[in-house]
Write a protein that holds these residues in place. Sequence first.
Motif, PDB file in Angstrom:
ATOM      1  N   ASP A  35      15.720  19.662 -18.292  1.00  0.00           N
ATOM      2  CA  ASP A  35      15.770  18.226 -18.756  1.00  0.00           C
ATOM      3  C   ASP A  35      14.614  17.025 -19.402  1.00  0.00           C
ATOM      4  O   ASP A  35      13.562  17.827 -18.803  1.00  0.00           O
ATOM      5  CB  ASP A  35      16.142  17.271 -17.008  1.00  0.00           C
ATOM      6  CG  ASP A  35      16.704  15.921 -17.379  1.00  0.00           C
ATOM      7  OD1 ASP A  35      15.103  14.573 -18.076  1.00  0.00           O
ATOM      8  OD2 ASP A  35      17.433  15.075 -16.875  1.00  0.00           O
ATOM      9  N   GLU A  36      14.834  16.552 -20.262  1.00  0.00           N
ATOM     10  CA  GLU A  36      13.750  16.491 -21.599  1.00  0.00           C
ATOM     11  C   GLU A  36      12.631  16.141 -20.543  1.00  0.00           C
ATOM     12  O   GLU A  36      11.529  15.049 -20.843  1.00  0.00           O
ATOM     13  CB  GLU A  36      14.130  15.873 -22.501  1.00  0.00           C
ATOM     14  CG  GLU A  36      13.299  15.004 -23.904  1.00  0.00           C
ATOM     15  CD  GLU A  36      13.727  14.808 -24.972  1.00  0.00           C
ATOM     16  OE1 GLU A  36      12.520  15.339 -25.390  1.00  0.00           O
ATOM     17  OE2 GLU A  36      15.014  15.305 -25.179  1.00  0.00           O
ATOM     18  N   GLU A  37      13.233  14.774 -19.767  1.00  0.00           N
ATOM     19  CA  GLU A  37      12.365  13.504 -18.885  1.00  0.00           C
ATOM     20  C   GLU A  37      11.654  14.277 -17.724  1.00  0.00           C
ATOM     21  O   GLU A  37      10.600  13.754 -17.618  1.00  0.00           O
ATOM     22  CB  GLU A  37      13.481  12.742 -18.260  1.00  0.00           C
ATOM     23  CG  GLU A  37      14.522  11.590 -18.405  1.00  0.00           C
ATOM     24  CD  GLU A  37      15.271  10.634 -18.602  1.00  0.00           C
ATOM     25  OE1 GLU A  37      14.817   9.750 -17.662  1.00  0.00           O
ATOM     26  OE2 GLU A  37      16.183  10.900 -18.751  1.00  0.00           O
ATOM     27  N   LYS A  67      14.743  22.534 -23.876  1.00  0.00           N
ATOM     28  CA  LYS A  67      14.709  21.168 -23.688  1.00  0.00           C
ATOM     29  C   LYS A  67      16.102  21.263 -23.378  1.00  0.00           C
ATOM     30  O   LYS A  67      16.772  21.007 -24.177  1.00  0.00           O
ATOM     31  CB  LYS A  67      14.706  20.107 -24.582  1.00  0.00           C
ATOM     32  CG  LYS A  67      13.102  19.559 -24.487  1.00  0.00           C
ATOM     33  CD  LYS A  67      12.592  18.734 -25.574  1.00  0.00           C
ATOM     34  CE  LYS A  67      11.548  18.490 -25.974  1.00  0.00           C
ATOM     35  NZ  LYS A  67      11.518  17.752 -26.922  1.00  0.00           N
ATOM     36  N   ALA A  68      16.402  20.183 -22.440  1.00  0.00           N
ATOM     37  CA  ALA A  68      18.518  20.074 -22.343  1.00  0.00           C
ATOM     38  C   ALA A  68      18.096  18.330 -22.512  1.00  0.00           C
ATOM     39  O   ALA A  68      16.791  17.454 -22.987  1.00  0.00           O
ATOM     40  CB  ALA A  68      18.141  20.228 -20.432  1.00  0.00           C
ATOM     41  N   LYS A  70      18.136  14.212 -22.296  1.00  0.00           N
ATOM     42  CA  LYS A  70      17.386  13.441 -21.515  1.00  0.00           C
ATOM     43  C   LYS A  70      18.266  12.355 -20.007  1.00  0.00           C
ATOM     44  O   LYS A  70      19.267  12.208 -20.880  1.00  0.00           O
ATOM     45  CB  LYS A  70      17.219  12.491 -21.633  1.00  0.00           C
ATOM     46  CG  LYS A  70      15.496  12.638 -22.662  1.00  0.00           C
ATOM     47  CD  LYS A  70      15.115  11.273 -23.162  1.00  0.00           C
ATOM     48  CE  LYS A  70      13.572  11.571 -23.613  1.00  0.00           C
ATOM     49  NZ  LYS A  70      12.297  10.265 -24.131  1.00  0.00           N
ATOM     50  N   GLY A  71      18.145  12.677 -19.730  1.00  0.00           N
ATOM     51  CA  GLY A  71      18.901  11.899 -17.653  1.00  0.00           C
ATOM     52  C   GLY A  71      20.266  13.307 -17.148  1.00  0.00           C
ATOM     53  O   GLY A  71      21.451  13.037 -16.857  1.00  0.00           O
ATOM     54  N   SER A  72      19.929  14.242 -17.716  1.00  0.00           N
ATOM     55  CA  SER A  72      21.364  15.476 -17.605  1.00  0.00           C
ATOM     56  C   SER A  72      20.507  16.308 -16.399  1.00  0.00           C
ATOM     57  O   SER A  72      22.202  16.741 -15.633  1.00  0.00           O
ATOM     58  CB  SER A  72      20.770  16.394 -18.249  1.00  0.00           C
ATOM     59  OG  SER A  72      19.855  17.631 -19.187  1.00  0.00           O
ATOM     60  N   HIS A  73      19.567  15.495 -15.640  1.00  0.00           N
ATOM     61  CA  HIS A  73      19.244  16.678 -14.712  1.00  0.00           C
ATOM     62  C   HIS A  73      19.596  18.081 -14.637  1.00  0.00           C
ATOM     63  O   HIS A  73      20.043  18.646 -13.760  1.00  0.00           O
ATOM     64  CB  HIS A  73      19.935  15.981 -13.807  1.00  0.00           C
ATOM     65  CG  HIS A  73      19.764  14.708 -12.890  1.00  0.00           C
ATOM     66  ND1 HIS A  73      18.770  14.231 -11.731  1.00  0.00           N
ATOM     67  CD2 HIS A  73      20.108  13.162 -13.478  1.00  0.00           C
ATOM     68  CE1 HIS A  73      18.860  12.981 -11.843  1.00  0.00           C
ATOM     69  NE2 HIS A  73      19.818  12.254 -12.711  1.00  0.00           N
ATOM     70  N   ALA A  74      19.444  18.157 -15.978  1.00  0.00           N
ATOM     71  CA  ALA A  74      20.155  19.880 -15.770  1.00  0.00           C
ATOM     72  C   ALA A  74      18.262  20.609 -15.630  1.00  0.00           C
ATOM     73  O   ALA A  74      17.180  20.744 -15.953  1.00  0.00           O
ATOM     74  CB  ALA A  74      20.105  20.078 -17.761  1.00  0.00           C
ATOM     75  N   CYS A  75      18.969  21.979 -15.281  1.00  0.00           N
ATOM     76  CA  CYS A  75      17.999  23.161 -14.069  1.00  0.00           C
ATOM     77  C   CYS A  75      17.979  24.269 -13.912  1.00  0.00           C
ATOM     78  O   CYS A  75      18.635  24.564 -13.148  1.00  0.00           O
ATOM     79  CB  CYS A  75      17.384  22.392 -13.106  1.00  0.00           C
ATOM     80  SG  CYS A  75      15.671  24.318 -13.070  1.00  0.00           S
TER      81      CYS A  75
END
Length: 123
Positions: A35-37, A67-68, A70-75
């Motif tokens: 996630d970019e954030e 980057k994934a 913003k706000g995606s909570h991707a990991c």
Amino acid sequence: MFISWIFLSSILKSEIQHIRISKVYPNGEDYLLLDEEILEAAKISENEKVLIFNHNNGASFETYVLKAGKGSHACFLCGPATRLVHAGDHINILSYARWLTGHVPAVYPIIIVPFIDFPQPHH
């Protein structure tokens, strides 16, 4: 003759603690999609090399970050490193920088715990 010695030290720049791997994709290139954030909060740049420690099995390895949204909570972890990490595992992500010895900026290291989803105790 004057000889000047410059000493560089590798210092912990950022650490993202206890983040859960959402998904793994074993095919393709080896990278971590995050996630970019979270990357911005940790001051980790896209394509930066990171060291990963897996809390579940003790494995450690290096890869790079993409980057994934913003706000995606991707990991997400992709590629051959998925043999060392499974979906649901908790990892720490560390990045290092080189500074002149004794000249490390006071704001480092940056240590964050972005979102923890440890299992809740059963009552």
